[in-house]
Design a protein around this motif. Structure first.
Motif: not given
Length: 172
Positions: A6-30
Motif C-alpha cells: 500500500r505504501r509503495l502504491a501511494d508513493r507511485q501515485t504521488a510520483l505520478y501526480e508530481v510528474l503530472r503537475a510539473v509537466s504542465a509547465h514550460l517555465d522553470p519558475a512555474a
C-alpha cells in the motif's frame, strides 16, 4: 506485506501526480512552484524548497518553497555554502540527520533538525537542488532518500523538456 504494498502504491501515485503537475509547465519558475507544492502535499515533509542556479552557477536561489520554509522563496545562497550547495557542487544527494553536527549547515528556519538535499540531474549536469528539511532529527530514512531522488528525477525531466521546448520554439 499489505501495508508495504500500500505504501509503495501511494508513493507511485504521488510520483505520478508530481510528474503530472510539473509537466504542465514550460517555465522553470512555474515548474519549481508546481513541484514544491506537489511534493509538499504528497509527502507531508515539513519543509520543501527548490533552488536553481544563476547563469554562472555561483549562487543558488530558492525558486519555490513550502511548509516551514515558505518564506524562503527568493533567498540567495552561494553555491559554496550549505548542504544544498554541497549537493549542487558534488552532484550527489546529501543526507544530514543532525544539522547541528554539519559544519556547513546554513539555517533557513528555526527548529530545523535534519536535512536532505537532492541534485536535479540531467545528462551529468546539475539543474538545481530539491531540498527537504524536518524539525525532527534523523527524519529521513533510506527509503525517503530513494523517493526524493525519484521526485528529483521527475522534476529534472520536466525542466529539461521545458528547456528543449523553448529552444525549439526559438528555432521555429
Amino acid at each position: 506485506m499489505y501495508d508495504e504494498q500500500r505504501r509503495l502504491a501511494d508513493r507511485q501515485t504521488a510520483l505520478y501526480e508530481v510528474l503530472r503537475a510539473v509537466s504542465a509547465h514550460l517555465d522553470p519558475a512555474a515548474i519549481a512552484e508546481a513541484a514544491v507544492q506537489a511534493v509538499s502535499r504528497w509527502t507531508g515533509w515539513p519543509a520543501v524548497t527548490l533552488l536553481l542556479p544563476d547563469e554562472t552557477g555561483a549562487y543558488l536561489t530558492v525558486q519555490a518553497a513550502a511548509g516551514i520554509l515558505s518564506a524562503a522563496a527568493g533567498w540567495r545562497l552561494a553555491s559554496t555554502q550549505g548542504v544544498t550547495g554541497r549537493a549542487f557542487r558534488t552532484a550527489r544527494t546529501q543526507l544530514v540527520p543532525d544539522v547541528g553536527a554539519a559544519p556547513d549547515y546554513v539555517a533557513g528556519a528555526a527548529g530545523v533538525r535534519s536535512e536532505m538535499a537532492v541534485p536535479l540531474l540531467s545528462h551529468q549536469r546539475v539543474l538545481g537542488v530539491l531540498n527537504v528539511e524536518s524539525d525532527r532529527p534523523a527524519a529521513f530514512q533510506s527509503e525517503d532518500v530513494l523517493w526524493a531522488e525519484s521526485l528529483a528525477e521527475a522534476i529534472a525531466l520536466a525542466m529539461t523538456n521545458a528547456r528543449r521546448a523553448t529552444e525549439l520554439s526559438i528555432l521555429n
